[in-house]
Scaffold this active site. Structure first.
Site, mmCIF file in Angstrom:
data_model
loop_
_atom_site.group_PDB
_atom_site.id
_atom_site.type_symbol
_atom_site.label_atom_id
_atom_site.label_comp_id
_atom_site.label_asym_id
_atom_site.label_seq_id
_atom_site.Cartn_x
_atom_site.Cartn_y
_atom_site.Cartn_z
ATOM 1 N N THR A 187 55.246 -10.313 7.108
ATOM 2 C CA THR A 187 54.401 -11.406 7.581
ATOM 3 C C THR A 187 53.156 -10.776 8.183
ATOM 4 O O THR A 187 53.249 -10.019 9.141
ATOM 5 C CB THR A 187 55.124 -12.262 8.642
ATOM 6 N N VAL A 188 52.013 -11.093 7.580
ATOM 7 C CA VAL A 188 50.742 -10.586 8.073
ATOM 8 C C VAL A 188 49.978 -11.788 8.618
ATOM 9 O O VAL A 188 49.684 -12.729 7.881
ATOM 10 C CB VAL A 188 49.939 -9.883 6.953
ATOM 11 N N PHE A 206 57.281 -10.645 -4.526
ATOM 12 C CA PHE A 206 56.353 -10.684 -3.400
ATOM 13 C C PHE A 206 56.807 -11.766 -2.424
ATOM 14 O O PHE A 206 56.634 -12.953 -2.678
ATOM 15 C CB PHE A 206 54.941 -10.981 -3.914
ATOM 16 N N PHE A 265 52.247 -2.505 5.142
ATOM 17 C CA PHE A 265 51.562 -1.449 4.396
ATOM 18 C C PHE A 265 52.557 -0.443 3.816
ATOM 19 O O PHE A 265 52.323 0.133 2.747
ATOM 20 C CB PHE A 265 50.576 -0.742 5.330
ATOM 21 N N GLU A 266 53.684 -0.243 4.488
ATOM 22 C CA GLU A 266 54.670 0.751 4.083
ATOM 23 C C GLU A 266 55.681 0.242 3.048
ATOM 24 O O GLU A 266 56.470 1.015 2.504
ATOM 25 C CB GLU A 266 55.429 1.276 5.313
ATOM 26 N N ARG A 312 56.907 -21.873 6.763
ATOM 27 C CA ARG A 312 57.332 -21.291 5.486
ATOM 28 C C ARG A 312 58.703 -20.628 5.560
ATOM 29 O O ARG A 312 59.135 -19.985 4.609
ATOM 30 C CB ARG A 312 56.268 -20.292 5.015
ATOM 31 N N HIS A 367 41.405 -5.997 9.723
ATOM 32 C CA HIS A 367 42.691 -5.355 9.423
ATOM 33 C C HIS A 367 43.552 -6.246 8.518
ATOM 34 O O HIS A 367 44.183 -5.763 7.580
ATOM 35 C CB HIS A 367 43.421 -5.048 10.734
ATOM 36 N N ASP A 377 41.688 -10.801 14.961
ATOM 37 C CA ASP A 377 40.248 -10.839 15.200
ATOM 38 C C ASP A 377 39.468 -9.775 14.424
ATOM 39 O O ASP A 377 38.244 -9.712 14.515
ATOM 40 C CB ASP A 377 39.970 -10.637 16.691
#
Length: 160
Positions: free
Chosen positions: A85-86, A118, A60-61, A132, A93, A90
């Site tokens: 890496t996101v 990106f 996010f930052e 990846r 978010h 559950d």
């Protein structure tokens, strides 16, 4: 759907004299992020590109750090790479963070004078991330570096 890596991307890397790239990476999922960074640095070293790395707490930052650097008076970057890496959990978010980082990088590409690549993995689980960073889906760190070099070359060509 992910492909087996973009092999065509890795061919025909242009020469970019005196190029300088800033990588902004997250602390979250450090083992994966460090592999993205190492892959990018390998490509940049072979191409003679200088690199600076900034670390932020989470994905996010990343857009803020890129914008802040671009406005800071520090040496001007020819390109930025956003590495994060996101991994889905559950809660919703994941969706919020993925949208925010995607929109943030898009906005930077439309407002900054240099490209922002990106390099954020948005995956269901850690296994998909590992696939990846040198696995069956190629190496997204290397691909991000090649993309940065190609975009620097394009910008320089269009500037002439």
């Amino acid at each position: 759907m992910a492909t087996q890596g973009n092999n065509a991307l890795l061919k025909g890397i242009p020469t970019t004299k005196d190029a300088f790239v800033v990588i902004v990476k997250t602390e979250w999922n450090a083992p994966i992020i460090n592999k993205l960074e190492a892959g990018a640095k390998k490509v940049f070293k072979a191409a003679g590109v200088t690199v600076k790395v900034l670390t932020v707490p989470g994905a996010f930052e990343i857009p803020y750090a890129i914008k802040a650097y671009a406005e800071s008076g520090e040496p001007k970057a020819d390109a930025f790479i956003a590495f994060g890496t996101v991994i889905r959990g559950d809660t919703p978010h994941f969706d919020y963070v993925c949208k925010a980082i995607t929109d943030g990088v898009l906005s930077l590409n439309l407002t900054l004078e240099v490209p922002v690549v990106f390099g954020v993995l948005t995956v269901e689980n850690e296994q998909q991330a590992l696939e990846r960073v040198g696995g069956k889906h190629g190496h997204k760190g290397e691909e991000a570096a090649v993309t940065a070099i190609k975009m620097i070359a394009l910008k320089r060509k269009l500037k002439k």
